[in-house]
Design a protein around this motif. Structure first.
Motif, PDB file in Angstrom:
ATOM      1  N   MET A  11       0.962  -1.372  -0.077  1.00 20.64           N
ATOM      2  CA  MET A  11      -0.122  -0.121  -0.018  1.00 20.64           C
ATOM      3  C   MET A  11       0.990   1.354   0.190  1.00 20.64           C
ATOM      4  SD  MET A  11      -2.678   1.440   3.058  1.00 20.64           S
ATOM      5  CE  MET A  11      -1.319   1.789   3.815  1.00 20.64           C
ATOM      6  N   GLY A  15       0.110   1.407  -3.941  1.00 18.23           N
ATOM      7  CA  GLY A  15      -1.169   1.823  -3.616  1.00 18.23           C
ATOM      8  C   GLY A  15      -0.937   3.432  -3.528  1.00 18.23           C
ATOM      9  N   THR A  78      -3.776  -8.082 -13.349  1.00 16.39           N
ATOM     10  CA  THR A  78      -3.759  -6.597 -13.749  1.00 16.39           C
ATOM     11  C   THR A  78      -3.412  -6.372 -15.195  1.00 16.39           C
ATOM     12  OG1 THR A  78      -2.880  -6.013 -11.527  1.00 16.39           O
ATOM     13  CG2 THR A  78      -2.566  -4.530 -13.470  1.00 16.39           C
ATOM     14  N   LEU A 116      -2.704   1.047  -8.735  1.00 11.80           N
ATOM     15  CA  LEU A 116      -3.725   0.826  -7.879  1.00 11.80           C
ATOM     16  C   LEU A 116      -4.492  -0.610  -8.051  1.00 11.80           C
ATOM     17  CD1 LEU A 116      -5.437   4.192  -7.419  1.00 11.80           C
ATOM     18  CD2 LEU A 116      -4.619   3.115  -5.757  1.00 11.80           C
ATOM     19  N   LEU A 117      -4.562  -0.834  -9.186  1.00 13.05           N
ATOM     20  CA  LEU A 117      -5.392  -2.278  -9.568  1.00 13.05           C
ATOM     21  C   LEU A 117      -4.250  -3.347  -9.128  1.00 13.05           C
ATOM     22  CD1 LEU A 117      -7.499  -3.562 -10.758  1.00 13.05           C
ATOM     23  CD2 LEU A 117      -6.445  -3.553 -13.054  1.00 13.05           C
ATOM     24  N   THR A 120      -4.738  -3.592  -5.387  1.00 13.15           N
ATOM     25  CA  THR A 120      -5.924  -3.903  -4.885  1.00 13.15           C
ATOM     26  C   THR A 120      -6.020  -5.387  -5.188  1.00 13.15           C
ATOM     27  OG1 THR A 120      -6.932  -2.079  -5.394  1.00 13.15           O
ATOM     28  CG2 THR A 120      -8.372  -3.756  -5.067  1.00 13.15           C
ATOM     29  N   SER A 121      -5.592  -5.959  -6.320  1.00 14.40           N
ATOM     30  CA  SER A 121      -5.687  -7.226  -6.636  1.00 14.40           C
ATOM     31  C   SER A 121      -4.890  -8.205  -5.770  1.00 14.40           C
ATOM     32  CB  SER A 121      -5.260  -7.566  -7.917  1.00 14.40           C
ATOM     33  OG  SER A 121      -4.161  -6.899  -8.368  1.00 14.40           O
ATOM     34  N   ALA A 123      -3.671  -7.302  -2.335  1.00  9.18           N
ATOM     35  CA  ALA A 123      -4.434  -7.340  -1.165  1.00  9.18           C
ATOM     36  C   ALA A 123      -5.446  -8.459  -1.199  1.00  9.18           C
ATOM     37  CB  ALA A 123      -4.686  -5.904  -0.967  1.00  9.18           C
ATOM     38  N   VAL A 124      -6.299  -8.294  -2.258  1.00 10.47           N
ATOM     39  CA  VAL A 124      -7.359  -9.265  -2.002  1.00 10.47           C
ATOM     40  C   VAL A 124      -6.901 -10.590  -2.110  1.00 10.47           C
ATOM     41  CG1 VAL A 124      -9.311 -10.100  -3.315  1.00 10.47           C
ATOM     42  CG2 VAL A 124      -9.248  -7.901  -2.895  1.00 10.47           C
TER      43      VAL A 124
END
Length: 129
Positions: A11, A15, A78, A116-117, A120-121, A123-124
């Motif tokens: 992040m 991020g 991504t 950012l993508l 996010t991916s 982190a998920v």
């Protein structure tokens, strides 16, 4: 000293950097440049500097094999989303015969979206396992 997770580390790198690039790219698209957009860009750059300092001063978990495979999977996701999006835009551009001009601010916003993508991916996927 407390150890932070790899999600926090990512992040602070992908991020925040992606957020900064998106904000700078979007604010650069507004013509003429306003004082408000300059203040926003300055604030996000200050936030990025604080994130870099936080990242350098703290300890994080090490990259193990599962984290590396999760990151590789996030990069694949991504890249696939980016390729599908570009292909759809090309098809729509050809169908409607539109001329597209791209400047540096468009590319900056696109790079921010990609970062950012990716964050996010990752982190998920990391939270899921």
């Amino acid at each position: 000293m407390k150890k932070y997770s790899l999600i926090v580390r990512e992040m602070l790198t992908d991020g925040i950097m992606g957020f900064v690039f998106m904000i700078c790219g979007i604010s650069g698209l507004f013509k003429p440049v306003s004082f408000f957009s300059v203040i926003i860009v300055t604030l996000v750059f200050i936030a990025e500097v604080f994130a870099i300092i936080f990242r350098l001063k703290n300890k994080f978990d090490v990259w193990d094999e599962t984290a590396k495979s999760h990151y590789a999977q996030a990069r694949r996701i991504t890249l696939n989303i980016l390729l599908i999006s570009l292909q759809v835009m090309i098809i729509l551009g050809l169908l409607f015969k539109t001329n597209i001009s791209i400047n540096a601010f468009h590319i900056m916003a696109l790079c921010g979206f990609i970062q950012l993508l990716l964050f996010t991916s990752f982190a998920v996927i990391e939270k899921r396992d």
